[in-house]
Write a protein that holds these residues in place. Structure first.
Motif, mmCIF file in Angstrom:
data_model
loop_
_atom_site.group_PDB
_atom_site.id
_atom_site.type_symbol
_atom_site.label_atom_id
_atom_site.label_comp_id
_atom_site.label_asym_id
_atom_site.label_seq_id
_atom_site.Cartn_x
_atom_site.Cartn_y
_atom_site.Cartn_z
ATOM 1 N N THR A 139 44.730 -52.620 -21.768
ATOM 2 C CA THR A 139 43.348 -52.270 -22.399
ATOM 3 C C THR A 139 42.392 -51.973 -21.133
ATOM 4 O OG1 THR A 139 43.790 -53.030 -24.403
ATOM 5 C CG2 THR A 139 41.536 -52.606 -23.797
ATOM 6 N N LEU A 140 41.720 -50.864 -21.177
ATOM 7 C CA LEU A 140 40.581 -50.877 -20.036
ATOM 8 C C LEU A 140 39.305 -50.555 -20.764
ATOM 9 C CD1 LEU A 140 40.204 -50.490 -16.878
ATOM 10 C CD2 LEU A 140 40.186 -47.983 -17.578
ATOM 11 N N ILE B 31 35.408 -49.689 -20.626
ATOM 12 C CA ILE B 31 34.327 -48.939 -19.911
ATOM 13 C C ILE B 31 33.053 -49.508 -20.476
ATOM 14 C CG2 ILE B 31 33.256 -46.759 -19.790
ATOM 15 C CD1 ILE B 31 36.243 -46.868 -19.015
ATOM 16 N N ARG C 30 28.299 -47.342 -14.481
ATOM 17 C CA ARG C 30 29.307 -47.331 -15.214
ATOM 18 C C ARG C 30 30.540 -48.144 -14.585
ATOM 19 N NH1 ARG C 30 34.117 -44.428 -15.456
ATOM 20 N NH2 ARG C 30 34.730 -43.507 -17.587
ATOM 21 N N GLU D 69 34.456 -49.569 -15.007
ATOM 22 C CA GLU D 69 35.988 -49.788 -15.530
ATOM 23 C C GLU D 69 36.504 -51.065 -15.416
ATOM 24 O OE1 GLU D 69 38.400 -46.507 -14.640
ATOM 25 O OE2 GLU D 69 36.803 -45.026 -15.096
ATOM 26 N N THR E 100 39.184 -54.584 -16.813
ATOM 27 C CA THR E 100 40.527 -55.119 -17.865
ATOM 28 C C THR E 100 39.889 -55.985 -18.764
ATOM 29 O OG1 THR E 100 41.012 -56.650 -16.125
ATOM 30 C CG2 THR E 100 42.156 -54.341 -16.086
ATOM 31 N N THR F 55 29.851 -50.807 -24.698
ATOM 32 C CA THR F 55 31.326 -51.241 -24.280
ATOM 33 C C THR F 55 32.232 -50.342 -24.910
ATOM 34 O OG1 THR F 55 30.552 -53.339 -23.396
ATOM 35 C CG2 THR F 55 32.823 -52.930 -23.618
ATOM 36 N N PHE F 56 33.093 -49.566 -24.283
ATOM 37 C CA PHE F 56 34.289 -48.696 -24.934
ATOM 38 C C PHE F 56 35.421 -49.571 -24.536
ATOM 39 C CE2 PHE F 56 30.611 -46.023 -24.126
ATOM 40 C CZ PHE F 56 30.190 -45.248 -25.283
ATOM 41 N N ASP F 57 36.444 -49.482 -25.598
ATOM 42 C CA ASP F 57 37.487 -49.846 -25.422
ATOM 43 C C ASP F 57 38.502 -48.386 -25.365
ATOM 44 O OD1 ASP F 57 40.485 -50.271 -25.981
ATOM 45 O OD2 ASP F 57 39.999 -51.791 -27.200
ATOM 46 N N SER F 58 38.914 -48.332 -24.063
ATOM 47 C CA SER F 58 39.633 -46.912 -23.911
ATOM 48 C C SER F 58 40.772 -46.665 -24.422
ATOM 49 C CB SER F 58 40.227 -46.982 -22.313
ATOM 50 O OG SER F 58 41.158 -47.820 -22.133
ATOM 51 N N MET G 238 39.415 -44.973 -27.719
ATOM 52 C CA MET G 238 38.844 -43.786 -27.356
ATOM 53 C C MET G 238 40.054 -42.730 -27.580
ATOM 54 S SD MET G 238 36.128 -44.820 -24.623
ATOM 55 C CE MET G 238 35.971 -43.174 -23.731
ATOM 56 N N GLN G 239 41.400 -43.073 -27.151
ATOM 57 C CA GLN G 239 42.294 -41.931 -27.060
ATOM 58 C C GLN G 239 42.981 -41.829 -28.412
ATOM 59 O OE1 GLN G 239 45.287 -43.818 -24.701
ATOM 60 N NE2 GLN G 239 44.126 -43.794 -22.877
#
Length: 81
Positions: A2-3, A5, A46, A48, A50, A73-76, A79-80
């Motif tokens: 998980t990344l 943002i 911004r 990125e 872990t 804060t976004f969980d990449s 988002m996918q």
């Protein structure tokens, strides 16, 4: 993996303050990439990372005299999908 943002508003105005931000970013092993938009009125930082470290970043920047606030804060992975 998980990344996250992390988007922060800052008060960075000059190269000296940008150097402070740079030093703070290197203190956090979780950070893989970062950028700051000095053209934006909110001086958006911004990051990125872990881990969810937005609050820790904000506290560290504020300790060093740079006002900041976590905007989002976004969980990449989320988002996918």
């Amino acid at each position: 993996m998980t990344l996250f943002i992390i988007i922060l508003r800052t008060t960075v105005q000059n190269s000296g303050e940008l150097e402070i931000v740079s030093k703070v970013m290197f203190e956090f092993a979780e950070i893989s990439k970062w950028s700051i938009d000095l053209e934006d009125c909110d001086r958006i930082l911004r990051v990125e990372a872990t881990a969810r470290i937005g609050d820790q970043l904000k506290e560290k920047l504020n300790e060093l005299g740079l006002d900041s606030a976590v905007l989002e804060t976004f969980d990449s992975l989320l988002m996918q999908n």
